[in-house]
Design a protein around this motif. Structure first.
Motif, mmCIF file in Angstrom:
data_model
loop_
_atom_site.group_PDB
_atom_site.id
_atom_site.type_symbol
_atom_site.label_atom_id
_atom_site.label_comp_id
_atom_site.label_asym_id
_atom_site.label_seq_id
_atom_site.Cartn_x
_atom_site.Cartn_y
_atom_site.Cartn_z
ATOM 1 N N MET A 1 -17.856 12.382 -5.517
ATOM 2 C CA MET A 1 -16.906 13.380 -6.011
ATOM 3 C C MET A 1 -17.377 14.820 -5.817
ATOM 4 S SD MET A 1 -15.416 11.661 -9.510
ATOM 5 C CE MET A 1 -14.351 10.209 -9.439
ATOM 6 N N THR A 2 -18.635 15.003 -5.443
ATOM 7 C CA THR A 2 -19.167 16.365 -5.300
ATOM 8 C C THR A 2 -19.737 16.624 -3.906
ATOM 9 O OG1 THR A 2 -21.304 15.670 -6.256
ATOM 10 C CG2 THR A 2 -19.657 16.578 -7.768
ATOM 11 N N LYS A 3 -20.711 15.839 -3.493
ATOM 12 C CA LYS A 3 -21.324 16.048 -2.183
ATOM 13 C C LYS A 3 -20.382 15.665 -1.044
ATOM 14 C CE LYS A 3 -25.330 17.490 -3.663
ATOM 15 N NZ LYS A 3 -25.792 18.875 -3.405
ATOM 16 N N LEU A 4 -19.652 14.567 -1.227
ATOM 17 C CA LEU A 4 -18.647 14.181 -0.240
ATOM 18 C C LEU A 4 -17.316 14.834 -0.600
ATOM 19 C CD1 LEU A 4 -19.509 10.394 0.243
ATOM 20 C CD2 LEU A 4 -20.361 12.375 1.498
ATOM 21 N N ASN A 5 -16.327 14.654 0.265
ATOM 22 C CA ASN A 5 -15.030 15.301 0.091
ATOM 23 C C ASN A 5 -14.005 14.302 -0.443
ATOM 24 O OD1 ASN A 5 -12.665 16.724 0.259
ATOM 25 N ND2 ASN A 5 -12.873 17.278 2.406
ATOM 26 N N PRO A 6 -13.678 14.347 -1.742
ATOM 27 C CA PRO A 6 -12.716 13.391 -2.305
ATOM 28 C C PRO A 6 -11.352 13.424 -1.631
ATOM 29 C CG PRO A 6 -13.901 14.499 -4.070
ATOM 30 C CD PRO A 6 -14.249 15.213 -2.793
ATOM 31 N N SER A 7 -10.965 14.580 -1.100
ATOM 32 C CA SER A 7 -9.643 14.682 -0.478
ATOM 33 C C SER A 7 -9.536 13.813 0.765
ATOM 34 C CB SER A 7 -9.326 16.138 -0.125
ATOM 35 O OG SER A 7 -10.087 16.586 0.979
ATOM 36 N N GLN A 8 -10.667 13.425 1.351
ATOM 37 C CA GLN A 8 -10.685 12.596 2.551
ATOM 38 C C GLN A 8 -11.296 11.219 2.295
ATOM 39 O OE1 GLN A 8 -9.110 13.533 5.369
ATOM 40 N NE2 GLN A 8 -8.485 15.277 4.104
ATOM 41 N N ASN A 9 -11.357 10.817 1.034
ATOM 42 C CA ASN A 9 -11.977 9.536 0.678
ATOM 43 C C ASN A 9 -10.901 8.516 0.317
ATOM 44 O OD1 ASN A 9 -13.312 7.369 -0.652
ATOM 45 N ND2 ASN A 9 -15.045 8.704 -1.089
ATOM 46 N N PRO A 10 -10.592 7.566 1.211
ATOM 47 C CA PRO A 10 -9.524 6.605 0.929
ATOM 48 C C PRO A 10 -9.804 5.730 -0.291
ATOM 49 C CG PRO A 10 -10.775 5.944 2.874
ATOM 50 C CD PRO A 10 -11.228 7.325 2.519
ATOM 51 N N LEU B 1 -11.482 6.458 -3.094
ATOM 52 C CA LEU B 1 -11.174 7.208 -4.309
ATOM 53 C C LEU B 1 -9.667 7.333 -4.507
ATOM 54 C CD1 LEU B 1 -13.678 10.203 -4.628
ATOM 55 C CD2 LEU B 1 -13.282 8.364 -6.278
ATOM 56 N N HIS B 2 -8.948 7.602 -3.431
ATOM 57 C CA HIS B 2 -7.496 7.716 -3.523
ATOM 58 C C HIS B 2 -6.884 6.435 -4.071
ATOM 59 C CE1 HIS B 2 -6.105 11.521 -1.487
ATOM 60 N NE2 HIS B 2 -7.400 11.567 -1.243
ATOM 61 N N PHE B 3 -7.306 5.296 -3.551
ATOM 62 C CA PHE B 3 -6.703 4.039 -3.982
ATOM 63 C C PHE B 3 -7.082 3.717 -5.430
ATOM 64 C CE2 PHE B 3 -6.191 -0.468 -4.582
ATOM 65 C CZ PHE B 3 -4.979 -0.725 -3.975
ATOM 66 N N TYR C 1 -2.978 4.849 -0.849
ATOM 67 C CA TYR C 1 -3.805 5.709 -0.014
ATOM 68 C C TYR C 1 -3.122 7.021 0.358
ATOM 69 C CZ TYR C 1 -6.901 1.704 0.726
ATOM 70 O OH TYR C 1 -7.778 0.674 0.554
ATOM 71 N N GLY C 2 -1.800 7.018 0.364
ATOM 72 C CA GLY C 2 -1.113 8.192 0.889
ATOM 73 C C GLY C 2 -1.424 8.337 2.367
ATOM 74 N N ASN C 3 -1.816 9.516 2.781
ATOM 75 C CA ASN C 3 -2.154 9.768 4.189
ATOM 76 C C ASN C 3 -3.644 9.598 4.475
ATOM 77 O OD1 ASN C 3 0.521 10.439 4.933
ATOM 78 N ND2 ASN C 3 0.244 12.501 4.078
ATOM 79 N N VAL C 4 -4.416 9.218 3.459
ATOM 80 C CA VAL C 4 -5.867 9.086 3.624
ATOM 81 C C VAL C 4 -6.203 7.596 3.695
ATOM 82 C CG1 VAL C 4 -8.129 9.746 2.722
ATOM 83 C CG2 VAL C 4 -6.158 11.211 2.294
ATOM 84 N N LEU C 5 -6.163 7.055 4.896
ATOM 85 C CA LEU C 5 -6.283 5.614 5.097
ATOM 86 C C LEU C 5 -7.677 5.215 5.565
ATOM 87 C CD1 LEU C 5 -2.914 5.143 6.984
ATOM 88 C CD2 LEU C 5 -3.427 4.232 4.717
ATOM 89 N N LEU D 1 0.796 -1.217 0.000
ATOM 90 C CA LEU D 1 0.000 0.000 0.000
ATOM 91 C C LEU D 1 0.832 1.273 0.000
ATOM 92 C CD1 LEU D 1 -2.770 -1.113 2.505
ATOM 93 C CD2 LEU D 1 -2.770 -1.274 0.015
ATOM 94 N N ILE D 2 2.126 1.142 0.275
ATOM 95 C CA ILE D 2 3.048 2.267 0.145
ATOM 96 C C ILE D 2 4.301 1.769 -0.563
ATOM 97 C CG2 ILE D 2 2.221 3.529 2.174
ATOM 98 C CD1 ILE D 2 4.574 2.418 3.747
ATOM 99 N N LYS D 3 5.047 2.694 -1.135
ATOM 100 C CA LYS D 3 6.271 2.331 -1.840
ATOM 101 C C LYS D 3 7.432 2.273 -0.864
ATOM 102 C CE LYS D 3 4.756 4.387 -6.202
ATOM 103 N NZ LYS D 3 5.026 5.425 -7.240
#
Length: 367
Positions: free
Chosen positions: A224-233, A235-237, A243-247, A95-97
């Protein structure tokens, strides 16, 4: 009327279908309102949500799955929690490099013989980071590497996942992200036939009616609109392969040690949920039933649901999702003494970061 074969008779469960759980544990935890004395029954899948329940300090978690490879995923994760630190866990899972000899780490993990023997036959999966190598995860990898680059570059992906107001998210989605090419590729890749072949299983769509891709697209638009993609693990994956920092819940550092400390409270069972509940002597206070009712007729669901309710206490909470097939227990409420709130369930669904699902149900046993 000809009796329908059960899902375990209609499809193959001898490979890792899910290396991670694609259901929102934050939502599940809020819905179940767990107490230290609770005994919980969970669909095992890849283990994430079952382990998340441990972070809440419950008395016992029984995690059940028809698929032995899914149980093997759970037992491997258990050993990872027990013997690896947080960073090592993420690295071993892929999940991380970073540099790690995953085979050497695997060889040192304390595993039951049957679990070790299963994974010895799949060391290629271990070597690649097994939490990225389930059929469903590789399905997303195809989308991310083969199709998405024809629509959006890395800069646009990063922009989608950057913190914005709701108005800014809606404008970016409408004006940039949801273009004609994205709609066409989405309609193809998340169709019943392609998802059934590459992602899930065609038998999982046996009771599905209507256009699969359109229904999922509507939920993606919400995420992608009503919720916050920046905090959605999730979507990130899907979009970045990490995941980066959004686990998700079970992988967050603040939950890691609590899960580790409670590992003696979880047991995994390779069987159907019907067989488990038939032989279970405990009363169950909370249920995480995933979307298992989608793979049954309504009649089959009713029979199983009634059997589950018989093994509950007053106040027990039953949570489950519908992805594409409408299945619920509302018509059983009076007879079985359960209560559900359509408004509350709608609120839960509005918050669901794992956007594949069309419905979420929480039922509470009242008698």
């Amino acid at each position: 009327m000809k009796k329908q074969a059960k899902i375990e008779q209609r499809t193959n469960f001898d490979f890792v279908r899910y290396a991670q759980v694609w259901e929102d544990a934050d939502l599940l935890i809020r819905a179940l309102e767990l107490k230290p004395s609770d005994v919980v029954l969970s669909i095992a899948s890849a283990g994430d949500n079952a382990f998340s329940l441990l972070a809440e300090g419950v008395q016992k978690v029984y995690a059940v799955d028809l698929s032995f490879p899914q149980i093997a995923c759970c037992e491997l994760r258990k050993a990872m929690y027990l013997e690896l630190n947080h960073q090592e866990h993420l690295l071993f899972g892929g999940l991380i490099k970073g540099e790690m000899n995953r085979i050497a780490v695997f060889n040192k993990l304390d595993l039951k013989d049957e679990i070790r023997n299963f994974w010895k036959g799949h060391l290629n999966i271990i070597d690649k980071g097994f939490m990225t190598q389930g059929k469903f995860e590789r399905y997303f990898e195809i989308f991310r590497k083969k199709l998405l680059p024809y629509v959006h570059n890395k800069k646009r992906i990063e922009e989608l996942l950057t913190e914005k107001t709701e108005a800014e998210r809606l404008r970016y989605y409408d004006e940039t992200w949801n273009n004609l090419r994205f709609k066409l590729i989405f309609k193809f890749f998340f169709s019943r036939s392609v998802m059934g072949h590459l992602g899930r299983d065609k038998e999982f769509f046996k009771y599905v009616e209507g256009n699969v891709a359109d229904r999922i697209h509507n939920r993606v638009s919400h995420a992608m609109t009503k919720l916050n993609p920046s905090q959605n693990p999730y979507l990130h994956f899907i979009l970045k392969g990490q995941y980066g920092n959004v686990l998700p819940y079970a992988l967050r550092l603040e939950n890691y040690n609590q899960i580790k400390e409670n590992l003696d409270k979880i047991e995994f069972f390779h069987c159907s949920i019907e067989d488990f509940i038939t032989n279970c002597t405990d009363k169950i206070d909370g249920f995480n039933l995933s979307d298992i009712f989608e793979y049954m007729t309504q009649e089959e669901m009713d029979k199983l649901y009634e059997k589950l309710v018989k093994n509950t206490n007053v106040g027990s909470r039953i949570a489950y999702w519908n992805m594409l097939v409408p299945r619920n227990s509302s018509h059983l409420s009076d007879r079985l003494g359960i209560e559900t709130s359509s408004e509350k369930n709608k609120e839960f669904l509005e918050q669901d970061k794992a956007f594949f699902y069309s419905k979420f149900y929480l039922d509470v046993v009242k008698q």
